[in-house]
Scaffold this active site. Structure first.
Site, PDB file in Angstrom:
ATOM      1  CB  CYS A  90     -25.797  -3.544  22.564  1.00 41.90           C
ATOM      2  SG  CYS A  90     -27.174  -2.502  22.061  1.00 41.90           S
ATOM      3  NE  ARG A 238     -43.564  -9.676  32.936  1.00 39.21           N
ATOM      4  CZ  ARG A 238     -42.758  -8.941  32.188  1.00 39.21           C
ATOM      5  NH1 ARG A 238     -42.096  -7.923  32.729  1.00 39.21           N
ATOM      6  NH2 ARG A 238     -42.598  -9.211  30.905  1.00 39.21           N
ATOM      7  CB  SER A 266     -34.120  -6.133  26.389  1.00 45.26           C
ATOM      8  OG  SER A 266     -33.960  -5.002  25.543  1.00 45.26           O
ATOM      9  CB  CYS A 414     -27.918  -7.296  17.645  1.00 43.07           C
ATOM     10  SG  CYS A 414     -29.211  -6.967  18.868  1.00 43.07           S
TER      11      CYS A 414
END
Length: 428
Positions: A90, A238, A266, A414
């Site tokens: 990540c 959304r 996520s 993270c």
């Protein structure tokens, strides 16, 4: 930090496109090229002024080995432009910026294109080990009789592939899925399902407002697929998200009482992002206008089962080194891997015992004001293309700081495998 100043002078990204059960319209390099072309086209510098190209990418596809180099050539950069790809899960997109920052700071480079690109919808399907061995044996069989005998070992499950992404999101040391590590933190810090869902709703509403108010204009460039389709916005948002709807979703990783659902985690997404970094000399030479200065960065590692606390362990030393407290940071970008994970980080910083025992502080670092955190939404509403997200949060932080007139900001994330990265930006 010693060395010459390093500036972020510009950057763009594609819209983040939600994976929908099949390969999306773009590969990682396609995405990098889509947002890289308009970025380079508007620069008042010659192509040969770019000293280096660095691109974060985790799920590299077979047709695009070293996607940084493939992207650089497709962007029309000179063939003698060196390009390499970074991979730290990540943190890959932030690692590209950090590596560029250190090269420029130390004086060996002046202008570097640093980005991240990921198409999770193109993650491969993988054969099981037993199936691979069977196919290998079939290839070694000599003659029709041997091949016929080998065919007796064929099993139906050989045709059922393993989903590569599913294995990629499972830590090989702890055998915990990333969502399970968020559940560990939720238990440790007392994060409730209602807390996580409320955070997710806020993420969607903030992104929807940012899109509506034009806050992403200039940062997000439209992408055009081969069929003539136009993709001009992050499509996982959304706007009508509410706690009642999210409350109906079942836990994914720890049934039936877990806190992590598809609605407060996520999204699996495709997207790319670039930042253009320059030295002070290059800024003056080409008449560039910086949007932020990179002041410092840090990386940390911890037990993979609590990988979600990576931001706490990486961002705190950055703040301390620069004599900054929680209230000295005007804006924060924390990648939203999971709502429970972000909320656990906020709780850890505000936990005196944790800060004393783990961070070595005399007191709690302090609670981050939610009004300063992910002001335009995050990965829960945007999506998390793994190799890209670290780049996006730095780029967006720089743009948000300029828009808000902020002096300092920290971007942090993270990292699967038990790591964390953080970058301190200051007004240019």
């Amino acid at each position: 930090m010693t060395g010459q100043p390093v500036y972020i002078v510009d950057g763009t990204r594609t819209p983040f496109l939600k994976a929908r059960g099949k390969p999306g319209p773009f590969t990682p390099v396609d995405l990098a090229v889509q947002c890289g072309r308009p970025l380079l086209a508007r620069q008042p510098i010659p192509d040969d002024a770019i000293d280096l190209v660095i691109l974060g990418c985790v799920n590299v596809i077979a047709d695009e080995m070293n996607p940084a180099r493939v992207a650089a050539l497709r962007l029309g950069l000179p063939t003698d432009t060196v390009a390499f790809t970074t991979q730290i899960n990540c943190g890959s997109g932030m690692q590209s910026i950090d590596t560029a920052y250190r090269y420029i700071r130390d004086g060996s480079h002046d202008v570097i294109l640093a980005g991240g690109a990921e198409a999770l919808s193109h993650s491969p399907l993988v054969l099981r080990d037993a199936a691979v061995e069977w196919y290998a044996g079939l290839a070694r069989a000599e003659g029709p009789v041997a091949m016929a005998k080998h065919m007796k070992g064929l099993r139906p499950d050989f045709f059922k592939p393993v989903i590569g992404l599913e294995r990629g999101l499972t830590d090989p040391i702890t055998e915990l899925d990333m969502g399970q590590t968020a559940e560990v933190l939720a238990h440790r810090f007392g994060i409730t399902r209602e807390d996580a869902d409320a955070y997710a709703v806020e993420s969607h509403h903030r992104l929807a407002r940012a899109q509506r108010d034009g806050r992403l204009d200039g940062e997000v460039e439209p992408a055009f697929d081969r069929d003539g389709g136009v993709h001009d916005h992050d499509d996982g948002v959304r706007p009508d998200s509410d706690a009642a709807a999210l409350g109906k979703l079942k836990p994914v990783f720890e049934k039936p009482y877990g806190k992590v659902t598809a609605g407060n985690a996520s999204q699996i997404t495709d997207g790319a992002s670039w930042t253009l970094l320059a030295s002070e000399a290059a800024v003056e030479r080409y008449g560039l206008t910086p949007i932020a200065r990179i002041a410092d960065s840090d990386w940390a590692a911890l037990d993979p089962s609590i990988m979600g606390l990576g931001p706490v362990l990486s961002a705190t030393p950055v703040a301390q080194r620069n004599g900054l407290g929680v209230h000295d940071i005007d804006l924060w970008e924390i990648n939203e891997a999971f709502a429970a994970q972000v909320l656990s980080c906020l709780s850890a910083w505000d936990d005196e015992a944790f800060c004393r025992e783990v961070l070595g502080l005399d007191h709690a670092f302090g609670r981050i004001d939610r009004g300063k955190l992910n002001v335009d939404g995050g990965a829960i509403s945007l999506g998390h293309p793994v190799g890209t997200s670290g780049n996006r949060i730095v780029l967006h932080l720089a743009n948000a700081m300029k828009r808000h007139g902020a002096s300092r900001g920290i971007a942090t994330e993270c990292i699967g495998g038990g790591q964390g990265g953080a970058m301190l930006l200051e007004a240019a």
